[in-house]
Scaffold this motif. Structure first.
Motif, PDB file in Angstrom:
ATOM      1  N   GLY A  62      -1.739 -10.671  -5.160  1.00 17.95           N
ATOM      2  CA  GLY A  62      -0.798 -10.789  -4.048  1.00 17.95           C
ATOM      3  C   GLY A  62      -1.214  -9.956  -2.843  1.00 17.95           C
ATOM      4  N   GLU A  63      -1.736  -8.753  -3.114  1.00 15.26           N
ATOM      5  CA  GLU A  63      -2.186  -7.898  -2.023  1.00 15.26           C
ATOM      6  C   GLU A  63      -3.357  -8.524  -1.282  1.00 15.26           C
ATOM      7  OE1 GLU A  63      -1.973  -4.217  -4.815  1.00 15.26           O
ATOM      8  OE2 GLU A  63      -2.648  -3.523  -2.856  1.00 15.26           O
ATOM      9  N   ASP A 110      -4.025 -11.669  -1.130  1.00 15.58           N
ATOM     10  CA  ASP A 110      -3.461 -12.801  -0.378  1.00 15.58           C
ATOM     11  C   ASP A 110      -2.990 -12.352   0.996  1.00 15.58           C
ATOM     12  OD1 ASP A 110      -3.864 -14.644  -2.346  1.00 15.58           O
ATOM     13  OD2 ASP A 110      -1.875 -14.411  -3.245  1.00 15.58           O
ATOM     14  N   ARG A 111      -2.211 -11.267   1.010  1.00 14.96           N
ATOM     15  CA  ARG A 111      -1.627 -10.800   2.262  1.00 14.96           C
ATOM     16  C   ARG A 111      -2.677 -10.296   3.241  1.00 14.96           C
ATOM     17  NH1 ARG A 111       2.154  -8.945  -1.271  1.00 14.96           N
ATOM     18  NH2 ARG A 111       1.290  -6.857  -1.372  1.00 14.96           N
ATOM     19  N   LYS A 112      -3.714  -9.670   2.713  1.00 22.84           N
ATOM     20  CA  LYS A 112      -4.713  -9.041   3.581  1.00 22.84           C
ATOM     21  C   LYS A 112      -5.858  -9.992   3.932  1.00 22.84           C
ATOM     22  CE  LYS A 112      -3.238  -4.713   3.504  1.00 22.84           C
ATOM     23  NZ  LYS A 112      -3.143  -3.800   4.628  1.00 22.84           N
ATOM     24  N   ASP A 142      -6.648 -12.794   5.609  1.00 26.43           N
ATOM     25  CA  ASP A 142      -7.059 -13.179   6.961  1.00 26.43           C
ATOM     26  C   ASP A 142      -7.589 -11.986   7.739  1.00 26.43           C
ATOM     27  OD1 ASP A 142      -6.375 -15.740   6.413  1.00 26.43           O
ATOM     28  OD2 ASP A 142      -4.342 -15.575   7.242  1.00 26.43           O
ATOM     29  N   GLU A 143      -6.920 -10.847   7.543  1.00 25.21           N
ATOM     30  CA  GLU A 143      -7.328  -9.626   8.227  1.00 25.21           C
ATOM     31  C   GLU A 143      -8.746  -9.216   7.812  1.00 25.21           C
ATOM     32  OE1 GLU A 143      -5.276  -5.346   8.459  1.00 25.21           O
ATOM     33  OE2 GLU A 143      -3.915  -6.945   7.817  1.00 25.21           O
ATOM     34  N   HIS A 183      -9.635  -2.423   3.581  1.00 24.52           N
ATOM     35  CA  HIS A 183      -8.252  -2.885   3.606  1.00 24.52           C
ATOM     36  C   HIS A 183      -7.481  -2.561   2.337  1.00 24.52           C
ATOM     37  CE1 HIS A 183      -9.894  -4.990   7.044  1.00 24.52           C
ATOM     38  NE2 HIS A 183      -8.668  -5.100   7.473  1.00 24.52           N
ATOM     39  N   GLN A 216      -5.011  -0.715   0.001  1.00 24.88           N
ATOM     40  CA  GLN A 216      -3.796   0.052   0.223  1.00 24.88           C
ATOM     41  C   GLN A 216      -3.740   1.160  -0.808  1.00 24.88           C
ATOM     42  OE1 GLN A 216      -1.231   0.181   2.254  1.00 24.88           O
ATOM     43  NE2 GLN A 216      -1.989  -1.391   3.638  1.00 24.88           N
TER      44      GLN A 216
END
Lengths: 278, 431
Positions: free
Chosen positions: B150-151, B153-155, B157-158, B191, B193
């Protein structure tokens, strides 16, 4: 972000298994299994065709040598399907075992550069090799249709046998993987060992020979090698070569469970030294 | 930079108490003079090998001959939000410390408490598989580094935008240029966390522009209050990013404080040419003096980089010695190792009889750009042991040679030879 505390101290002796940590890394496990599967047949012409070709070619060779030339008894079914039904679980077992045993020495770069539960390494092939197993299993039904053999109701026990075959590969894989980091002999012994293990299992010969030659005691002792029960179970379920060999399967399950649990602890004990001696 | 987080009773992020790590370095192999003895040893070798391999991971309380302490009695604490640099020579224990903190290897003694989620960047791109696409590798590498799906996934594109590989994200990584691969690998790592980030020399990836981007990213990371422990040989990076530095020498922590002070101490742990006291290296060599000459005139620390100069090593051989290696590591002022040279290049490895010696190394003029350099004396016996490895350092300052305000970046500045042809005209050649 939830706060957590990590305490690092010298480790000595036996360690417990950190289930919580393993759960935290389950996504990694999934991606590693995924990677194994995706990478295996990259840049090959036949691709997953190899998953069929390997057991089929072995079957052809065995049928010529053991079926036709040596006239090995095949429990009343055509030798080709007799050997193929055994080759499907056998090839899974031997490839999963080798890959698992060598998973650490083949990944020393990761071992010395990054931390994650090392148990992930030997367990990955146990799951990723199931893809080949499933593909080659389909051919069993093609052969059964060809030879006009009806499967028995005992097929419902096949998942049980698959689980036993995975447990055996995992247990032995853990032991050899933990040893292989320090003793690279494992790497050189593996091809030879899998060959010995194949002839020790009733792949090219029939399991009924065991009772004929060594009696009931021999049958029980042979059962300690879990692949005997698995292969004979496959034949019983698919080819109706006899009743399900529950005694052997039970003994096999027991010894596989012992190997797996002791393997887990041995692996954990050796784990601390992996990065230092790799 | 984050001085505000000190003194607020901020919770400690890292507490290290009495940390030690010992290694077994395999015992030296015995030599056999006769064929018979060799054959006997060969037959017995499986037994001996087994003993040796088993010892590799054994933990000894005693001071056995084959035990070295890579880290000994190291204690320090780091507050939440601090950025701390670890500096020291090769083999000082910096990387071992990071390996223990990132749980790759357990310590032999002591204790570490880490408050918060830890991620470590000991090498970028670990686990990258050439056959997988960029996308697949981002997920794999991200989870290897400890992220959940999930992490990632969120990151995602960045990460891809940071690495500047949008167009190739579904191409197998083996088709990437090495620069693209490094950028993608760094982007994943950058990236992460986590509360505590352990970094080992990974900022030196890609071209100058990307390095600048990485440094900016690291500065951003430190601004949001994450704790960073950084190992680097690049003193500029240490001074730019860190608000505290730790100096390690021979496995021990020898100083901590403001980065500029610690970096200065690390670099000035070197000698002006004349201050060396005679020092015995093992039983074979006594180092007497280091002197510098330019144009046959004794020179001090300041030299003209445009003309050749000589570094003289004055030493005594105390007992006959073969296979002697004696020379220098030449290191730039920012800690970048430039080259190593030994006097065996002309003198060979034959036996040196006892007596006084002088070995002179001449560096051609114009090879090095202006700046500060260190000549680290290295003395050893080939294939046997080091007698001195960088503990005696000579500091030299080279003044500019080229009288122009044109900039010549780079670690070397050989004159080379330029030939310029003006095509189409009669002829005009300059050298």
């Amino acid at each position: 972000m939830k706060s957590e505390q990590i305490v690092i101290e010298p480790v000595r002796g036996w360690q417990v298994i950190d289930w919580r940590e393993l759960r935290d890394y389950r996504d990694l496990f999934r991606f590693l299994v995924d990677r194994d599967i995706k990478v295996l047949y990259k840049q090959t012409v036949l691709g997953f065709g190899w998953a069929i070709l390997r057991p089929v070619l072995s079957m052809v060779i065995f049928t010529i040598i053991f079926g036709n030339l040596a006239q090995v008894d095949s429990d009343g079914v055509p030798y080709a399907i007799f050997s193929y039904v055994a080759l499907v679980p056998w090839l899974y077992f031997s490839t999963a075992l080798s890959a698992s045993a060598l998973s650490l020495v083949n990944n020393t770069e990761m071992l010395t550069k990054i931390y994650f539960p090392r148990l992930v390494f030997p367990m990955t092939p146990v799951f990723s090799k199931l893809v080949d197993f499933a593909i080659s299993f389909v051919i069993v039904f093609v052969l059964m249709a060809w030879f006009r053999i009806m499967p028995t109701a005992r097929m419902i026990f096949l998942p049980l046998l698959v689980a036993l075959m995975m447990l055996t590969a995992a247990g032995m894989g853990l032991w050899f993987a933990a040893m292989s980091v320090k003793y690279r002999d494992v790497k050189h012994a593996m091809p030879f060992l899998t060959q010995i293990l194949m002839y020790a299992a009733p792949v090219v010969w029939s399991g009924t020979l065991i009772a004929e030659r060594f009696g009931e005691i021999g049958r029980i002792l042979f059962g300690l090698y879990p692949m005997v029960g698995v292969i004979e179970g496959f034949r019983s379920a698919l080819l109706d070569t006899g009743p399900m060999p529950w005694d052997m399967i039970l003994i096999g399950t027991f010894s596989a469970a012992v190997m797996f649990v002791t393997g887990l602890f041995y692996f954990r004990r050796m784990e601390a030294t992996f990065a230092d001696v790799a | 930079m984050n001085a505000s987080s000190n003194g607020q009773g901020a919770e400690k992020a890292i507490i290290v108490v009495g940390l030690g790590k010992q290694y077994h370095i395999g015992v030296q192999e015995a030599r056999h003079d006769t064929l018979l003895k060799s054959a006997g040893a060969w037959l017995a070798s499986p037994v001996n090998n087994f003993r040796r391999l088993r010892r590799l991971s054994a933990v000894d309380e005693g001071e056995a001959a084959d035990v070295i302490w890579a880290l000994r009695d190291v204690s320090f604490t780091i507050d939440r939000g601090e950025v701390v640099g670890i500096i020291g020579r090769n083999g000082a224990g910096k990387s071992t410390l990071l390996k223990i903190l990132s749980r790759i290897t357990p310590p032999s003694a002591g204790r570490v408490i880490l408050n918060g989620r830890v991620s470590s960047l000991l090498e970028v791109g670990t686990g990258f598989h050439p056959e997988l696409t960029g996308r697949e590798n981002v997920y794999l590498n991200g989870t290897i580094l400890g992220m959940r799906k999930g992490e990632v996934d969120r990151k995602f594109d960045e990460i891809v935008a940071f690495a500047e590989v949008e167009k190739f994200i579904d191409t197998p990584v083996k088709r990437y240029s090495s620069g693209m691969r490094m950028r993608l690998a760094f982007a994943v790592s950058a990236h992460l966390q986590s509360d505590i980030l352990l970094v080992d020399e990974v900022l030196a990836v890609g071209d100058a522009a990307f390095q600048e981007k990485c440094l900016n990213k690291m500065e951003g990371v430190t601004r949001v209050g994450r704790t960073v422990l950084l190992v680097s040989h690049n003193m500029q990076v240490i001074q730019r990013l860190c608000n505290r530095a730790i100096l390690m020498q021979k496995g021990r922590l020898t100083a901590e404080g403001a980065p500029s002070a610690i970096v200065g101490r690390y670099l000035n742990d070197a000698l002006a040419a004349t201050t060396l006291e005679p020092v015995e290296l093992g039983q074979q060599v006594r180092m007497n003096r280091l002197t510098v000459t330019q144009d046959d005139i004794p020179a001090g620390e300041y030299l003209d980089s445009g003309r050749p100069f000589e570094v003289h090593v004055h030493y005594d051989i105390l007992e006959p010695v073969r296979n002697l290696l004696l020379g220098f590591n030449v290191v730039a002022g920012d800690g970048i190792a430039l080259f190593r040279t030994y006097d065996m290049l002309t003198y060979g490895l034959g036996e040196r009889a006892p007596g006084p010696y002088e070995s002179v190394f001449q560096l051609p003029g114009g090879l090095l750009p202006a700046g500060q350099y260190f000549f680290e004396v290295v003395v050893g016996i080939h294939r046997l042991r080091w007698l001195s490895k960088g503990d005696i350092r000579l500091r030299l300052n080279l003044g500019g040679a080229r009288e122009t305000d044109v900039d010549f970046p780079g670690v070397v500045s050989p004159v080379g030879s330029w030939t310029v042809h003006h095509n189409g005209d009669a002829a005009g050649e300059h050298v």
